[in-house]
Design an enzyme around this catalytic site. Structure first.
Site, PDB file in Angstrom:
ATOM      1  CD  GLU A  62      -2.419   1.372   2.732  1.00 20.07           C
ATOM      2  OE1 GLU A  62      -2.745   2.498   3.146  1.00 20.07           O
ATOM      3  OE2 GLU A  62      -2.672   0.325   3.369  1.00 20.07           O
ATOM      4  CG  HIS A  81      14.634  -6.136   3.547  1.00 19.27           C
ATOM      5  ND1 HIS A  81      15.455  -6.543   4.562  1.00 19.27           N
ATOM      6  CD2 HIS A  81      14.185  -7.280   2.956  1.00 19.27           C
ATOM      7  CE1 HIS A  81      15.509  -7.870   4.589  1.00 19.27           C
ATOM      8  NE2 HIS A  81      14.740  -8.346   3.629  1.00 19.27           N
ATOM      9  CD  GLU A 124      16.521 -10.093   0.828  1.00 20.43           C
ATOM     10  OE1 GLU A 124      17.488 -10.849   0.987  1.00 20.43           O
ATOM     11  OE2 GLU A 124      15.532 -10.068   1.613  1.00 20.43           O
TER      12      GLU A 124
END
Length: 147
Positions: A62, A81, A124
């Site tokens: 979101e 992350h 990542e």
């Protein structure tokens, strides 16, 4: 219990959508503008999750854009992350570099890389399946900044 979404605030919605959708390949699933609260919510899904996200509204990213906010968005120390699995890590990293995205942790091992969004969110990227064979220019590329 079921995982639904992760929310991040964005300073520039256009730049953020360029990064998340055009460069990284996520798909916009839903968007709502809230005039009274002066904000927009944009929900994104990874391409492979799009059908599920359309039907169950999960898993999603979101993006929250506050229309009138001009504060700097900083990441807290508790934030880590977001992680996405990709089909060809080297190709995606090259595409991102060609678009001006800094590869903070290059995929030297053929398995993992890190980049940051325009709002300093660490992302990542993980190679699906086995690691790719080590390859240049990635093997010799140094880390840039932090992630």
């Amino acid at each position: 219990m079921r995982y639904l979404h992760t929310m991040i605030r964005v300073k520039d919605l256009k730049a953020s959508l360029e990064f998340w959708c055009s460069q990284l390949g996520l798909v916009e699933v839903k968007r709502t503008d809230h005039e009274s609260g002066r904000f927009t919510l944009v929900f994104l899904a990874a391409a492979r999750d799009e059908a599920q996200a359309q039907s169950t509204q999960a898993p999603l990213l979101e993006l929250t854009y506050n229309w009138d906010a001009d504060e700097e968005l900083a990441t807290g120390r508790s934030w880590g992350h977001l992680a996405y699995q990709v089909d060809d890590l080297y190709q995606l990293c090259q595409t991102l570099m060609d678009a001006g995205v800094v590869i903070n942790r290059p995929p030297r091992d053929g398995h993992m890389a890190f980049i940051k969004s325009p709002d300093n969110v660490s992302v990542e990227l993980l190679q699906v399946g086995s690691a790719l064979p080590p390859s240049e220019p990635w093997v010799s590329m140094l880390n840039t900044g932090n992630w």
